[in-house]
Design a protein around this motif. Structure first.
Motif, short mmCIF file in Angstrom:
data_model
loop_
_atom_site.label_atom_id
_atom_site.label_comp_id
_atom_site.label_asym_id
_atom_site.label_seq_id
_atom_site.Cartn_x
_atom_site.Cartn_y
_atom_site.Cartn_z
N ASP A 82 33.46 -10.01 -29.13
CA ASP A 82 33.80 -11.34 -28.61
C ASP A 82 32.71 -12.19 -29.56
O ASP A 82 31.48 -12.23 -29.71
CB ASP A 82 33.59 -11.49 -27.26
N ILE A 83 33.05 -13.31 -29.81
CA ILE A 83 32.31 -14.14 -30.71
C ILE A 83 32.11 -15.76 -30.07
O ILE A 83 33.24 -16.21 -29.88
CB ILE A 83 33.03 -14.31 -32.04
N VAL A 84 30.94 -16.41 -30.00
CA VAL A 84 30.71 -17.53 -29.47
C VAL A 84 30.46 -18.41 -30.61
O VAL A 84 29.43 -18.25 -31.26
CB VAL A 84 29.47 -17.49 -28.55
N ILE A 85 31.25 -19.35 -31.10
CA ILE A 85 31.12 -20.14 -32.15
C ILE A 85 30.58 -21.69 -31.73
O ILE A 85 31.24 -22.31 -31.07
CB ILE A 85 32.27 -20.48 -32.95
N PHE A 86 29.16 -22.07 -32.02
CA PHE A 86 28.80 -23.30 -31.52
C PHE A 86 28.62 -24.23 -32.57
O PHE A 86 28.45 -24.00 -33.95
CB PHE A 86 27.18 -22.96 -31.19
N THR A 87 28.93 -25.24 -32.13
CA THR A 87 28.68 -26.42 -33.24
C THR A 87 28.16 -27.70 -32.55
O THR A 87 27.90 -27.75 -31.29
CB THR A 87 30.20 -26.67 -34.01
N ILE A 88 28.20 -28.65 -33.44
CA ILE A 88 27.70 -29.98 -32.63
C ILE A 88 28.41 -31.11 -33.08
O ILE A 88 28.96 -31.19 -34.15
CB ILE A 88 26.31 -30.54 -33.09
N SER A 89 29.06 -31.90 -32.18
CA SER A 89 30.12 -32.65 -32.30
C SER A 89 29.54 -33.90 -32.92
O SER A 89 28.50 -34.10 -32.91
CB SER A 89 30.71 -33.31 -30.91
N ASP A 90 30.50 -35.03 -33.11
CA ASP A 90 30.26 -36.15 -33.99
C ASP A 90 29.54 -36.92 -33.14
O ASP A 90 28.59 -37.88 -33.71
CB ASP A 90 31.48 -36.70 -34.46
N ASP A 91 29.49 -37.04 -31.93
CA ASP A 91 28.83 -37.78 -31.05
C ASP A 91 27.62 -36.81 -30.26
O ASP A 91 27.14 -37.28 -29.19
CB ASP A 91 29.47 -38.49 -29.97
N ASN A 92 27.17 -35.86 -30.99
CA ASN A 92 25.90 -34.97 -30.72
C ASN A 92 25.97 -34.30 -29.27
O ASN A 92 25.16 -34.54 -28.77
CB ASN A 92 24.73 -35.86 -30.74
N GLU A 93 27.02 -33.64 -29.16
CA GLU A 93 27.02 -32.94 -27.98
C GLU A 93 27.32 -31.38 -28.32
O GLU A 93 28.07 -31.07 -29.48
CB GLU A 93 28.17 -33.19 -27.19
N LEU A 94 26.81 -30.53 -27.81
CA LEU A 94 26.75 -29.01 -28.15
C LEU A 94 28.34 -28.67 -27.73
O LEU A 94 28.87 -28.95 -26.78
CB LEU A 94 25.78 -28.18 -27.16
N SER A 95 28.78 -27.83 -28.61
CA SER A 95 30.44 -27.73 -28.45
C SER A 95 30.66 -26.28 -28.95
O SER A 95 29.85 -25.53 -29.72
CB SER A 95 31.29 -28.56 -29.29
N LEU A 96 31.84 -25.64 -28.54
CA LEU A 96 31.96 -24.33 -29.07
C LEU A 96 33.55 -24.29 -29.16
O LEU A 96 34.48 -25.05 -28.44
CB LEU A 96 31.70 -23.32 -28.16
N LEU A 97 33.99 -23.25 -29.86
CA LEU A 97 35.52 -23.03 -30.21
C LEU A 97 36.28 -21.90 -29.20
O LEU A 97 35.32 -20.96 -29.12
CB LEU A 97 35.34 -22.44 -31.60
N LEU A 98 37.17 -22.42 -28.81
CA LEU A 98 37.74 -21.43 -27.65
C LEU A 98 39.28 -21.29 -28.18
O LEU A 98 39.82 -22.37 -28.83
CB LEU A 98 37.92 -22.23 -26.14
N ILE A 99 39.78 -20.16 -27.81
CA ILE A 99 40.95 -19.91 -28.04
C ILE A 99 42.27 -19.81 -26.66
O ILE A 99 41.38 -19.44 -25.60
CB ILE A 99 41.46 -18.71 -28.76
N LYS A 100 43.15 -20.33 -26.75
CA LYS A 100 44.17 -20.04 -25.62
C LYS A 100 44.90 -18.83 -25.63
O LYS A 100 45.58 -18.50 -26.74
CB LYS A 100 45.29 -21.33 -25.47
N ARG A 101 44.71 -17.77 -24.55
CA ARG A 101 45.29 -16.69 -24.71
C ARG A 101 46.85 -16.74 -24.66
O ARG A 101 47.33 -17.40 -24.04
CB ARG A 101 44.84 -15.75 -23.68
#
Length: 262
Positions: free
Chosen positions: A41-60
């Motif tokens: 399982d993979i947690v993909i972190f990024t930072i949004s354009d308005d500087n908030e910690l974000s991650l990528l999720l999939i809908k099963r």
């Protein structure tokens, strides 16, 4: 004086013959023990354009937890390593390729998956939002970025179209995400993870890097202290160098532009 027979016996004890081992393996019953399945399982972190910690999720797209949001992942094949499975599943479910993932934990609660006994090896990655191109694929019904909201009640996830709490996630993915966030916050001070969130690590200001640290840690940092640690840990050690250029940040005076030494 040691006899030859004694020497041969000692040598056999420390170096059992390959023939003995071959016979052992030929008669070994692989069904003697139950075999749990393994997922990556993979947690993909990024930072949004308005500087908030974000991650990528999939809908099963299928059962169990059909239409529930989850982190990307899937079963490890018999002819691939766990690392290879993580990258393959990430590409199949989100179309994300060309990123580096790092293993950070193993999750093996007995009842974590309703189908069978499954142990998950968890990975995380840090990607600038501008470089994160994704699209749902394989058995994923959707793939979206979500901002992470942390409070005393736990973690919530939201974007323009959806808002839900950690209780709505599939499997034990809330626990995996919480562990990933904790690891990220703990290690950002002694690794170079922060630079992986920058739009361009060859063209950034101290202000931009400070903003990454603040977003990940969820706190405001003193500018003077951050500048001193930046020069001590990165510039003085040769890991970062001044490009000689200047950049005007919004609401700030012209700032020096730096680049990471590769």
């Amino acid at each position: 004086t040691m006899t030859n027979d004694y020497l041969m016996e000692v040598m056999w004890l420390y170096n059992p013959s390959t023939e003995e081992e071959r016979r052992f393996l030929e008669t070994y019953d692989s069904n003697k023990y139950d075999k749990p399945s393994v997922t990556a399982d993979i947690v993909i972190f990024t930072i949004s354009d308005d500087n908030e910690l974000s991650l990528l999720l999939i809908k099963r797209g299928g059962y169990p937890y059909k239409y529930k949001w989850a982190i990307p992942g899937g079963f490890v094949g018999m002819d691939e390593s766990v690392d290879e499975a993580a990258l393959r599943e990430l590409e199949e479910e989100t179309s994300v390729t060309g990123i580096s993932v790092e293993q950070f934990g193993t999750f093996g609660e007995v009842d974590r998956d309703p189908r069978m006994r499954i142990i998950s090896v968890a990975y995380m990655a840090f990607v600038p939002k501008s470089m994160l191109t994704y699209r749902a694929g394989d058995d994923a019904a959707d793939a979206q970025l979500f901002k992470i909201k942390i409070d005393l009640d736990g973690i919530a996830f939201e974007n323009r179209d959806h808002s839900f709490t950690e209780k709505d996630l599939a499997f034990d993915h809330a626990a995996i995400i919480k562990t990933a966030i904790k690891r990220l916050r703990n290690r950002i001070d002694y690794t170079e993870d922060a630079f992986k969130f920058l739009k361009d690590d060859q063209n950034f200001t101290i202000y931009e890097l400070k903003r990454v640290y603040e977003t990940v840690k969820g706190i405001k940092l003193d500018t003077g202290n951050f500048r001193r640690s930046f020069f001590r840990d990165y510039v003085d050690t040769g890991k970062i160098r001044d490009t000689g250029k200047k950049q005007k940040n919004s609401g700030h005076k012209e700032a020096a532009v730096y680049q990471k030494v590769r």
